[in-house]
Design a protein around this motif. Structure first.
Motif, PDB file in Angstrom:
ATOM      1  N   PHE A 138      -2.255  -3.120  -7.589  1.00 18.18           N
ATOM      2  CA  PHE A 138      -1.165  -3.702  -6.639  1.00 18.18           C
ATOM      3  C   PHE A 138      -1.327  -5.298  -6.272  1.00 18.18           C
ATOM      4  CE2 PHE A 138       0.216   0.717  -5.501  1.00 18.18           C
ATOM      5  CZ  PHE A 138       1.167   0.997  -6.557  1.00 18.18           C
ATOM      6  N   ARG A 139      -2.626  -5.377  -5.787  1.00 20.65           N
ATOM      7  CA  ARG A 139      -2.976  -6.852  -5.579  1.00 20.65           C
ATOM      8  C   ARG A 139      -3.090  -7.544  -6.680  1.00 20.65           C
ATOM      9  NH1 ARG A 139      -5.912  -8.128  -0.740  1.00 20.65           N
ATOM     10  NH2 ARG A 139      -6.444  -6.243   0.715  1.00 20.65           N
ATOM     11  N   ASN A 140      -3.400  -7.341  -7.916  1.00 19.30           N
ATOM     12  CA  ASN A 140      -3.339  -8.215  -8.960  1.00 19.30           C
ATOM     13  C   ASN A 140      -1.907  -8.205  -9.570  1.00 19.30           C
ATOM     14  OD1 ASN A 140      -6.029  -8.565  -9.055  1.00 19.30           O
ATOM     15  ND2 ASN A 140      -6.351  -6.741 -10.238  1.00 19.30           N
ATOM     16  N   CYS A 141      -1.016  -7.411  -9.222  1.00 16.23           N
ATOM     17  CA  CYS A 141       0.373  -7.590  -9.712  1.00 16.23           C
ATOM     18  C   CYS A 141       1.152  -8.234  -8.691  1.00 16.23           C
ATOM     19  CB  CYS A 141       0.953  -6.201  -9.898  1.00 16.23           C
ATOM     20  SG  CYS A 141       0.200  -5.289 -11.390  1.00 16.23           S
ATOM     21  N   TYR A 142       0.797  -8.651  -7.755  1.00 12.67           N
ATOM     22  CA  TYR A 142       1.638  -9.261  -6.303  1.00 12.67           C
ATOM     23  C   TYR A 142       2.413  -8.228  -5.793  1.00 12.67           C
ATOM     24  CZ  TYR A 142      -0.915 -13.241  -8.365  1.00 12.67           C
ATOM     25  OH  TYR A 142      -1.773 -14.134  -8.862  1.00 12.67           O
ATOM     26  N   ALA A 143       2.148  -6.950  -5.832  1.00 17.07           N
ATOM     27  CA  ALA A 143       3.005  -5.874  -5.300  1.00 17.07           C
ATOM     28  C   ALA A 143       2.663  -5.926  -3.940  1.00 17.07           C
ATOM     29  CB  ALA A 143       3.144  -4.532  -6.131  1.00 17.07           C
ATOM     30  N   HIS A 144       3.290  -6.619  -3.081  1.00 20.82           N
ATOM     31  CA  HIS A 144       2.528  -6.690  -1.486  1.00 20.82           C
ATOM     32  C   HIS A 144       2.913  -5.508  -1.014  1.00 20.82           C
ATOM     33  CE1 HIS A 144       1.137 -10.312  -2.465  1.00 20.82           C
ATOM     34  NE2 HIS A 144       2.072 -10.992  -2.603  1.00 20.82           N
ATOM     35  N   HIS A 145       4.094  -4.902  -0.913  1.00 23.62           N
ATOM     36  CA  HIS A 145       4.725  -3.926   0.014  1.00 23.62           C
ATOM     37  C   HIS A 145       3.815  -2.610  -0.400  1.00 23.62           C
ATOM     38  CE1 HIS A 145       8.076  -6.472   0.448  1.00 23.62           C
ATOM     39  NE2 HIS A 145       7.904  -5.845   1.751  1.00 23.62           N
ATOM     40  N   LYS A 146       3.562  -2.600  -1.569  1.00 22.77           N
ATOM     41  CA  LYS A 146       2.873  -1.287  -2.256  1.00 22.77           C
ATOM     42  C   LYS A 146       1.207  -1.316  -1.751  1.00 22.77           C
ATOM     43  CE  LYS A 146       6.129  -0.006  -5.921  1.00 22.77           C
ATOM     44  NZ  LYS A 146       6.004   0.453  -7.187  1.00 22.77           N
ATOM     45  N   VAL A 147       0.844  -2.694  -1.501  1.00 22.47           N
ATOM     46  CA  VAL A 147      -0.520  -2.887  -1.221  1.00 22.47           C
ATOM     47  C   VAL A 147      -0.445  -2.226   0.421  1.00 22.47           C
ATOM     48  CG1 VAL A 147      -2.270  -4.655  -0.568  1.00 22.47           C
ATOM     49  CG2 VAL A 147      -1.116  -4.736  -2.600  1.00 22.47           C
ATOM     50  N   VAL A 148       0.451  -2.591   1.049  1.00 24.22           N
ATOM     51  CA  VAL A 148       0.342  -2.254   2.500  1.00 24.22           C
ATOM     52  C   VAL A 148       0.482  -0.661   2.614  1.00 24.22           C
ATOM     53  CG1 VAL A 148       1.827  -2.328   4.486  1.00 24.22           C
ATOM     54  CG2 VAL A 148       1.162  -4.382   3.415  1.00 24.22           C
ATOM     55  N   ASN A 149       1.329  -0.144   1.776  1.00 21.64           N
ATOM     56  CA  ASN A 149       1.508   1.319   1.682  1.00 21.64           C
ATOM     57  C   ASN A 149       0.337   2.132   1.391  1.00 21.64           C
ATOM     58  OD1 ASN A 149       4.219   1.515   2.298  1.00 21.64           O
ATOM     59  ND2 ASN A 149       4.911   1.216   0.083  1.00 21.64           N
ATOM     60  N   VAL A 150      -0.602   1.470   0.361  1.00 13.55           N
ATOM     61  CA  VAL A 150      -1.739   2.221  -0.093  1.00 13.55           C
ATOM     62  C   VAL A 150      -2.998   2.034   1.101  1.00 13.55           C
ATOM     63  CG1 VAL A 150      -3.562   2.004  -1.744  1.00 13.55           C
ATOM     64  CG2 VAL A 150      -1.352   1.997  -2.429  1.00 13.55           C
ATOM     65  N   MET A 151      -2.906   1.091   1.647  1.00 12.44           N
ATOM     66  CA  MET A 151      -3.732   0.646   2.808  1.00 12.44           C
ATOM     67  C   MET A 151      -3.326   1.594   4.137  1.00 12.44           C
ATOM     68  SD  MET A 151      -3.803  -3.549   3.505  1.00 12.44           S
ATOM     69  CE  MET A 151      -4.603  -4.337   2.181  1.00 12.44           C
ATOM     70  N   VAL A 152      -2.001   1.865   4.178  1.00 16.62           N
ATOM     71  CA  VAL A 152      -1.763   2.834   5.327  1.00 16.62           C
ATOM     72  C   VAL A 152      -2.128   4.352   5.101  1.00 16.62           C
ATOM     73  CG1 VAL A 152       0.256   3.637   6.554  1.00 16.62           C
ATOM     74  CG2 VAL A 152       0.050   1.317   6.344  1.00 16.62           C
ATOM     75  N   ARG A 153      -1.893   4.674   3.531  1.00 16.29           N
ATOM     76  CA  ARG A 153      -2.368   5.949   3.123  1.00 16.29           C
ATOM     77  C   ARG A 153      -3.831   6.204   3.514  1.00 16.29           C
ATOM     78  NH1 ARG A 153       0.019   7.269  -2.524  1.00 16.29           N
ATOM     79  NH2 ARG A 153      -1.105   8.927  -2.280  1.00 16.29           N
ATOM     80  N   GLN A 154      -4.533   5.148   3.326  1.00 19.81           N
ATOM     81  CA  GLN A 154      -5.910   5.280   3.645  1.00 19.81           C
ATOM     82  C   GLN A 154      -6.317   5.261   5.032  1.00 19.81           C
ATOM     83  OE1 GLN A 154      -8.342   3.023   0.514  1.00 19.81           O
ATOM     84  NE2 GLN A 154      -6.430   1.970   0.638  1.00 19.81           N
ATOM     85  N   GLY A 155      -5.482   5.021   6.084  1.00 22.03           N
ATOM     86  CA  GLY A 155      -5.761   4.831   7.421  1.00 22.03           C
ATOM     87  C   GLY A 155      -6.076   3.727   7.690  1.00 22.03           C
TER      88      GLY A 155
END
Length: 88
Positions: free
Chosen positions: A35-52
């Motif tokens: 997601f970072r490489n695709c500049y999908a910033h909202h999805k980066v944040v979602n994945v971070m939250v899923r990881q706690g």
């Protein structure tokens, strides 16, 4: 031997993230990188939250100039919206 190369796309990141029913750190890390490489910033944040990784998600969102409207309706329900909005 046949080699194939995957193209890094947001759809690939979605497939990997969706594969994680729980908090499988290996796959979520991989999805975050995609997601970072695709500049999908909202999805980066979602994945971070899923990881706690809530603080890391807040820092990333702040770095990407998210506003409160970015949090509401665009990020999944796992993100604590009142907490994110207080960091504007």
């Amino acid at each position: 031997m046949i080699y194939c190369r995957l193209t890094v796309t947001e759809k690939l990141g979605d497939m990997i993230a969706d594969h994680c029913k729980g908090k499988n750190r290996t796959y979520l890390d991989m999805a975050e990188t995609i997601f970072r490489n695709c500049y999908a910033h909202h999805k980066v944040v979602n994945v971070m939250v899923r990881q706690g990784l809530n603080q890391r998600a807040l820092d990333y969102a702040k770095d990407k100039d998210f506003t409160s409207s970015d949090y509401i309706g665009k990020c999944d329900e796992s993100i604590p919206v009142p907490i994110l909005m207080s960091h504007q």
